[in-house]
Design an enzyme around this catalytic site. Sequence first.
Site, mmCIF file in Angstrom:
data_model
loop_
_atom_site.group_PDB
_atom_site.id
_atom_site.type_symbol
_atom_site.label_atom_id
_atom_site.label_comp_id
_atom_site.label_asym_id
_atom_site.label_seq_id
_atom_site.Cartn_x
_atom_site.Cartn_y
_atom_site.Cartn_z
ATOM 1 N N LYS A 94 37.773 58.905 -5.217
ATOM 2 C CA LYS A 94 39.000 58.650 -4.622
ATOM 3 C C LYS A 94 39.750 58.188 -3.847
ATOM 4 O O LYS A 94 40.218 57.921 -3.203
ATOM 5 C CB LYS A 94 39.602 59.435 -5.765
ATOM 6 N N THR A 112 46.174 60.404 -3.516
ATOM 7 C CA THR A 112 45.449 59.971 -2.302
ATOM 8 C C THR A 112 45.345 58.487 -1.547
ATOM 9 O O THR A 112 45.393 58.099 -1.311
ATOM 10 C CB THR A 112 43.988 60.022 -2.937
#
Length: 336
Positions: A192, A249
């Site tokens: 991620k 994120t």
Amino acid sequence: MGKVAVLGAGAWGTALAKVLAEKGDRVLVWSRRADLAEQINRTRENGRYLPGAHLPDCLQATSNLAEAIDGCDMIVFVAPSHATRDVARLAAPHVKDGMLLVSATKGIENDTLEFMDEVLVHELPAHAGPNLAFLSGPSFAKELAAHLPTAVVIAARDEGVRHRVMQRFHLPYLRLYASEDVVGVECGGALKNVIALAAGAVDGLGLGHNTRAALITRGLAEIARLSMARGGSALTLAGLAGMGDLVLTCTGELSRNRTVGMELGKGRKLTDILRALGHVAEGVRTTKSARDLSVKMGVDMPITREVYNVLYEGKSVEKGVVDLMSLPLGPEFSPM
């Protein structure tokens, strides 16, 4: 309660140590820097990495790793991914049979292309393997330290270990879910950060919400492909360690990786960005590892490839976007 050693005094390590201390454990945070350990003990705050978060008296810091681990019943590894192997080697002689071992680090080593679960298995004593657990999910250290409701996942191959670790971390502001898919949780947590660099870059270019949404979704597809190629479950990537952490994120203003990507999109040089950041952005190192691993395993990861080209080959963000949009047309979902 027990005694816990938290190995790593960055923002995330400090936040997790604060959680455990507030739960009632005696916590020793290990820092390589004696001056940082002294400052934490003197001011009751990690002014370098987590300013403003008051630390309980039952949380102390030390630069002596043997002292940190002595007498503890749980160790939490929170060093950056590139330092985890060295920290595990230092800790290995002190790891006793039956200790709970929790990794909260997300990343892939550059040289070995190993995830943190593989690194710890190789460096810790054989008896440690069954007691390993991995914490991941959407969780900014600053928000967790401020008691904002947070949910994460604990992955472990042993059901009893999962349950014990979940009980140790659970508080009214921190909810935990169980998973037996260590591979999927580790893939989601590491990759991620790569996609967040790309998301930040397109935001830096001002390309809009459509672009960001497409990037996040196709980034999740890349993470799932690599995870399944390694034996993980695609369903895991629909959960906290996958989509949850990816959305946070890629969109959160506290994301260091998104910040690096945004500055790249604005035309700044990577070296200047990292110098000004002052913290580790795991995605920069992980991008190289993820790209190399995708080539080695024959997994198609075009976004990861373009992020690598921008970071390591001098390609412009604009050209990377054009090349992604020019890929051959095909089905959204296809066999690996």
